[in-house]
Design an enzyme around this catalytic site. Structure first.
Site, mmCIF file in Angstrom:
data_model
loop_
_atom_site.group_PDB
_atom_site.id
_atom_site.type_symbol
_atom_site.label_atom_id
_atom_site.label_comp_id
_atom_site.label_asym_id
_atom_site.label_seq_id
_atom_site.Cartn_x
_atom_site.Cartn_y
_atom_site.Cartn_z
ATOM 1 N N THR A 93 0.667 -1.470 -0.204
ATOM 2 C CA THR A 93 0.369 -0.072 -0.066
ATOM 3 C C THR A 93 0.879 1.111 0.791
ATOM 4 O O THR A 93 1.891 1.501 0.792
ATOM 5 C CB THR A 93 -0.806 0.115 1.049
ATOM 6 O OG1 THR A 93 -0.135 -0.032 2.014
ATOM 7 C CG2 THR A 93 -1.854 -1.235 0.997
ATOM 8 N N SER A 121 5.219 -1.285 -1.231
ATOM 9 C CA SER A 121 5.089 -0.336 -2.215
ATOM 10 C C SER A 121 5.633 0.108 -2.613
ATOM 11 O O SER A 121 6.721 1.217 -2.455
ATOM 12 C CB SER A 121 3.505 0.361 -2.458
ATOM 13 O OG SER A 121 3.607 1.028 -3.455
ATOM 14 N N TYR A 145 5.553 -1.055 -10.052
ATOM 15 C CA TYR A 145 4.871 -0.029 -10.904
ATOM 16 C C TYR A 145 6.018 -0.114 -11.544
ATOM 17 O O TYR A 145 7.401 0.747 -11.876
ATOM 18 C CB TYR A 145 4.083 0.949 -10.445
ATOM 19 C CG TYR A 145 3.168 1.041 -9.201
ATOM 20 C CD1 TYR A 145 2.161 0.193 -9.844
ATOM 21 C CD2 TYR A 145 2.793 1.801 -8.021
ATOM 22 C CE1 TYR A 145 0.852 0.326 -9.304
ATOM 23 C CE2 TYR A 145 1.940 1.302 -6.827
ATOM 24 C CZ TYR A 145 0.542 1.287 -7.858
ATOM 25 O OH TYR A 145 -0.231 0.784 -6.485
ATOM 26 N N THR A 171 2.431 -5.379 -10.244
ATOM 27 C CA THR A 171 1.085 -4.722 -10.641
ATOM 28 C C THR A 171 0.532 -3.770 -11.678
ATOM 29 O O THR A 171 1.489 -3.265 -12.509
ATOM 30 C CB THR A 171 0.872 -3.949 -9.489
ATOM 31 O OG1 THR A 171 1.111 -3.674 -7.978
ATOM 32 C CG2 THR A 171 0.000 -2.985 -9.817
ATOM 33 N N LYS A 261 0.184 -8.881 -10.410
ATOM 34 C CA LYS A 261 -1.267 -8.378 -9.217
ATOM 35 C C LYS A 261 -2.112 -7.278 -10.066
ATOM 36 O O LYS A 261 -1.632 -6.704 -10.697
ATOM 37 C CB LYS A 261 -0.280 -7.733 -7.768
ATOM 38 C CG LYS A 261 -1.451 -7.106 -7.116
ATOM 39 C CD LYS A 261 -0.877 -6.798 -5.843
ATOM 40 C CE LYS A 261 -1.811 -6.088 -5.069
ATOM 41 N NZ LYS A 261 -2.258 -4.607 -5.561
ATOM 42 N N HIS A 285 -7.368 -4.430 -7.342
ATOM 43 C CA HIS A 285 -6.579 -3.131 -6.808
ATOM 44 C C HIS A 285 -7.504 -3.150 -5.663
ATOM 45 O O HIS A 285 -8.135 -1.495 -5.426
ATOM 46 C CB HIS A 285 -6.462 -2.465 -7.451
ATOM 47 C CG HIS A 285 -5.394 -1.257 -7.139
ATOM 48 N ND1 HIS A 285 -4.392 -1.425 -7.759
ATOM 49 C CD2 HIS A 285 -4.965 -0.824 -6.031
ATOM 50 C CE1 HIS A 285 -3.094 -0.499 -7.511
ATOM 51 N NE2 HIS A 285 -3.565 -0.032 -6.485
ATOM 52 N N ARG A 288 -10.168 0.403 -6.523
ATOM 53 C CA ARG A 288 -9.471 1.702 -5.879
ATOM 54 C C ARG A 288 -9.652 2.138 -7.476
ATOM 55 O O ARG A 288 -8.598 3.307 -8.176
ATOM 56 C CB ARG A 288 -8.555 1.775 -5.377
ATOM 57 C CG ARG A 288 -8.759 1.592 -4.216
ATOM 58 C CD ARG A 288 -7.734 0.784 -2.863
ATOM 59 N NE ARG A 288 -6.639 2.446 -3.098
ATOM 60 C CZ ARG A 288 -6.362 3.557 -2.416
ATOM 61 N NH1 ARG A 288 -7.740 3.139 -1.472
ATOM 62 N NH2 ARG A 288 -6.407 4.653 -1.868
ATOM 63 N N ARG A 340 -6.764 -2.882 3.660
ATOM 64 C CA ARG A 340 -7.444 -2.215 4.775
ATOM 65 C C ARG A 340 -7.529 -2.942 5.509
ATOM 66 O O ARG A 340 -7.264 -2.226 6.653
ATOM 67 C CB ARG A 340 -8.754 -1.668 3.550
ATOM 68 C CG ARG A 340 -8.673 -1.133 2.359
ATOM 69 C CD ARG A 340 -9.974 -0.902 2.404
ATOM 70 N NE ARG A 340 -10.037 0.371 0.830
ATOM 71 C CZ ARG A 340 -10.273 0.021 -0.300
ATOM 72 N NH1 ARG A 340 -10.377 -1.417 -0.616
ATOM 73 N NH2 ARG A 340 -10.432 0.326 -1.302
HETATM 74 C C1 FMN Z 1 -4.581 2.995 0.387
HETATM 75 C C2 FMN Z 1 -4.157 1.912 -0.322
HETATM 76 C C3 FMN Z 1 -3.367 1.977 -1.336
HETATM 77 C C4 FMN Z 1 -2.778 1.140 -2.124
HETATM 78 N N1 FMN Z 1 -1.491 0.714 -2.857
HETATM 79 C C5 FMN Z 1 -0.703 0.131 -3.090
HETATM 80 C C6 FMN Z 1 0.246 0.479 -4.005
HETATM 81 O O1 FMN Z 1 0.861 1.465 -3.828
HETATM 82 N N2 FMN Z 1 0.675 -0.478 -4.667
HETATM 83 C C7 FMN Z 1 -0.233 -1.982 -5.183
HETATM 84 O O2 FMN Z 1 0.176 -2.491 -5.453
HETATM 85 N N3 FMN Z 1 -1.831 -2.396 -4.845
HETATM 86 C C8 FMN Z 1 -2.344 -1.047 -4.036
HETATM 87 N N4 FMN Z 1 -3.277 -1.044 -2.993
HETATM 88 C C9 FMN Z 1 -3.789 -2.420 -2.909
HETATM 89 C C10 FMN Z 1 -3.872 -3.228 -2.226
HETATM 90 O O3 FMN Z 1 -2.351 -3.907 -2.497
HETATM 91 C C11 FMN Z 1 -4.794 -4.268 -2.756
HETATM 92 O O4 FMN Z 1 -5.112 -4.998 -3.556
HETATM 93 C C12 FMN Z 1 -5.497 -4.116 -2.446
HETATM 94 O O5 FMN Z 1 -5.888 -3.302 -1.396
HETATM 95 C C13 FMN Z 1 -6.819 -5.391 -1.402
HETATM 96 O O6 FMN Z 1 -8.039 -4.694 -0.937
HETATM 97 P P1 FMN Z 1 -8.390 -4.516 0.254
HETATM 98 O O7 FMN Z 1 -8.149 -3.563 0.383
HETATM 99 O O8 FMN Z 1 -9.841 -4.932 0.307
HETATM 100 O O9 FMN Z 1 -8.278 -6.350 1.095
HETATM 101 C C14 FMN Z 1 -3.298 -0.526 -2.016
HETATM 102 C C15 FMN Z 1 -4.841 -0.140 -0.956
HETATM 103 C C16 FMN Z 1 -4.874 0.414 -0.540
HETATM 104 C C17 FMN Z 1 -6.228 -0.014 0.433
#
Ligand code: FMN
Length: 396
Positions: A93, A121, A145, A171, A261, A285, A288, A340
Site C-alpha cells: 500500500t 509498495s 509499478y 502491479t 498482481k 486493487h 480502487r 485495508r
Molecule cells: C490505501 C491503499 C493503497 C494502496 N496502494 C497500492 C500500491 O501502492 N500498489 C499496489 O499494487 N496496490 C496498492 N493497493 C491495493 C492493495 O495492494 C490490495 O490489492 C487491496 O488493498 C486489496 O483489497 P482490500 O483493501 O479489500 O484488502 C492499495 C490499497 C489501499 C487500500
C-alpha cells in the site's frame, strides 16, 4: 467469580475491545483525519467493486464435517518458495505513513513476528533498506509499478534484490489512476494541505497531528518529493504503454519469484502463466481502479481450473475476516493478501493495531478450520464452500 485486571494502557484497551476488522475500522475512523481515512477506506467512482467483493465473501455458505479431532490446527502454508505461518500476507500500500506515522515499519515488524510476508509498495513511505531492517529475518516482498523511466524502475528492482527481498509483485492494473472521488472531494494532497477545513477536522484528533508533525517527515521510498494530488502523481508516474513484452523483460531482470498482481480475467491469467511467472494475484486493487470490475472471489474457481497446476494463485480485494481467507483457500487459492484490514489496524493503534488485526484474522482462521473439521489448510476443498450469488450474469 474473578474480577478482570483493568488494562491501564488506553491504546491496548481500545485494541483489546476490537473483536473484528470492522471494529478496528470504527476506531480508525475516530482517530484519523478524514482525508487520510477516506484515502484508505475509499475506492474508485461509485465504489461498487469493493462493495461487491466484500458482499461476495459475506455470501459464503460453509459445509462443515463433524466428529473430527481438531484439537491441533496447523495454519501454515508454503508460498512462493518459502513458508508463511498463516495463509495471508500484507498487501503493498502506498502513502502508508500518512495514515499513521509508524506506517510500513509497523506493518513489517508485525508481519515479521507473525511469520507472514510483508509487501512494500513502490509508493511506500519507507525505504527498501529500512523496511528490511525493520523485518530482518522475515520475508519481504517488493511491489513494482513500471515507470516511464525504465532505468529508475530497474534501479529499484536491483535495490530490492540486493536487500534480500525474495518476491516481486508487478502491479498491472494501473495504466492510469482510478477516479477516487472521496480524495477529490476532500482536496486530498500529499503531504496533507493545512486548509481551514483540514484544521477543523483535525481538532478532535490531536494525537494524529502531534504524531505527524513530530516524527520523520513523509517521504517516498522511491520517489522525489511530490506536492500534488494523488491522481496527478499516479498519472505522471505510470506508463500506459506497458505490455506483455515489458513483463517478459522484467522477468529477466529479477532473480527472485515474480508475481503479477491485478489479474481480472481467465484469459489474462493464462497469458501471464504462459510467460512462466511464479504466481498471479486475482485482484481489482481493492476496488480502487476500474469500478464494476470482476469480483476476484467469483473469478477464483475458473482461474484455478485453467492455470492452478501451472502457477501459484493468490487473491485479494474485500477480505475482512479469517473466514474469507479460509473460503479462498478452499476454492484453490494458495495465499491471500490483506490491504485495508491491516491499515484499519494501523490507524487504530500503530504497530499494536496491526498486530491486533493479524491476531483477529488468525483466530478467525483457526476457529473456522476447527468448525469445518479440518486440521490443515491442505484438507480444505471446494466441497467446504458454496458461493451464494446475488448477481448472476444474464445468459447471452
Ligand atoms: C490505501 C491503499 C493503497 C494502496 N496502494 C497500492 C500500491 O501502492 N500498489 C499496489 O499494487 N496496490 C496498492 N493497493 C491495493 C492493495 O495492494 C490490495 O490489492 C487491496 O488493498 C486489496 O483489497 P482490500 O483493501 O479489500 O484488502 C492499495 C490499497 C489501499 C487500500
Amino acid at each position: 467469580m474473578r474480577f478482570k485486571k483493568p488494562q491501564l494502557n488506553a491504546t491496548r484497551r481500545r485494541l483489546d475491545a476490537a473483536l473484528t476488522i470492522e471494529d478496528l475500522r470504527a476506531i480508525a475512523r475516530r482517530r484519523t483525519p478524514r482525508a487520510a481515512f477516506d484515502y484508505t477506506d475509499g475506492a474508485a467512482e461509485e465504489e461498487l467493486s469493493i462493495e461487491r467483493a466484500r458482499q461476495a465473501f459475506r455470501d459464503i455458505e460453509f459445509h462443515p464435517a463433524i466428529l473430527r479431532d481438531v484439537s491441533k490446527v496447523d495454519t501454515s502454508c508454503a508460498i512462493l518458495g518459502g513458508r508463511s505461518q498463516l495463509p495471508f500476507g500484507i498487501a503493498p500500500t502506498g502513502f502508508t505513513r500518512m495514515m499513521q506515522t509508524e506506517g510500513e515499519y509497523a506493518g513489517a515488524r508485525a508481519a515479521g513476528s507473525a511469520g507472514i510476508p510483508f509487501s512494500l509498495s513502490t509508493m511506500g513511505t519507507a525505504s527498501i533498506e529500512d523496511v528490511k531492517s525493520a523485518n530482518p529475518h522475515g520475508r519481504n516482498w517488493f511491489q513494482l509499478y513500471m515507470w516511464k523511466d525504465r532505468d529508475r524502475s530497474m534501479a529499484l528492482v536491483e535495490r530490492a534484490a540486493k536487500a534480500g527481498y525474495d518476491t516481486m509483485l508487478v502491479t498491472v492494473d494501473v495504466p492510469v489512476a482510478g477516479a477516487r472521488l472521496r480524495d477529490k472531494r476532500n482536496g486530498m494532497s500529499i503531504p496533507p494541505a493545512l486548509t481551514a477545513k483540514t484544521v477543523l477536522n483535525a481538532l478532535p484528533r490531536p494525537q494524529w497531528w502531534i504524531d505527524f508533525l513530530t516524527t520523520e517527515p513523509l517521504a517516498f521510498a522511491s520517489l522525489d518529493r511530490w506536492s500534488g494530488t494523488v491522481a496527478e502523481l499516479l498519472d505522471t508516474m505510470f506508463d500506459p504503454t506497458v505490455t506483455f513484452e515489458d513483463l517478459a523483460w522484467i522477468k529477466e531482470q529479477w532473480p527472485g519469484k515474480l508475481v503479477v498482481k491485478g489479474i481480472q480475467t481467465v484469459a489474462d491469467a493464462k497469458a501471464v502463466t504462459d510467460l512462466g511467472v511464479d504466481g498471479i494475484v486475482l485482484s481489482n486493487h481493492g476496488g480502487r481502479q476500474l469500478d464494476r470490475a470482476p469480483i476476484p472471489f467469483h473469478l477464483l474457481p475458473s482461474v484455478v481450473s485453467e492455470v492452478g497446476e501451472d502457477t501459484e494463485i493468490l487473491i485479494d480485494t474485500g477480505i475482512m475476516s479469517g473466514a474469507d481467507i479460509v473460503a479462498s483457500v478452499a476454492l484453490g487459492a494458495r495465499f491471500t493478501l490483506i490491504g485495508r484490514a491491516y491499515l484499519y489496524g494501523l490507524m487504530a493503534g500503530g504497530e499494536a493495531g496491526v498486530r491486533r488485526a493479524i491476531e483477529i484474522l488468525s483466530d478467525q482462521i483457526e476457529r473456522t478450520m476447527r468448525l469445518l473439521g479440518v486440521t490443515s489448510l491442505d484438507e480444505l476443498t471446494p466441497e467446504h464452500v458454496t458461493q451464494l450469488e446475488r448477481l448472476t450474469p444474464r445468459a447471452r
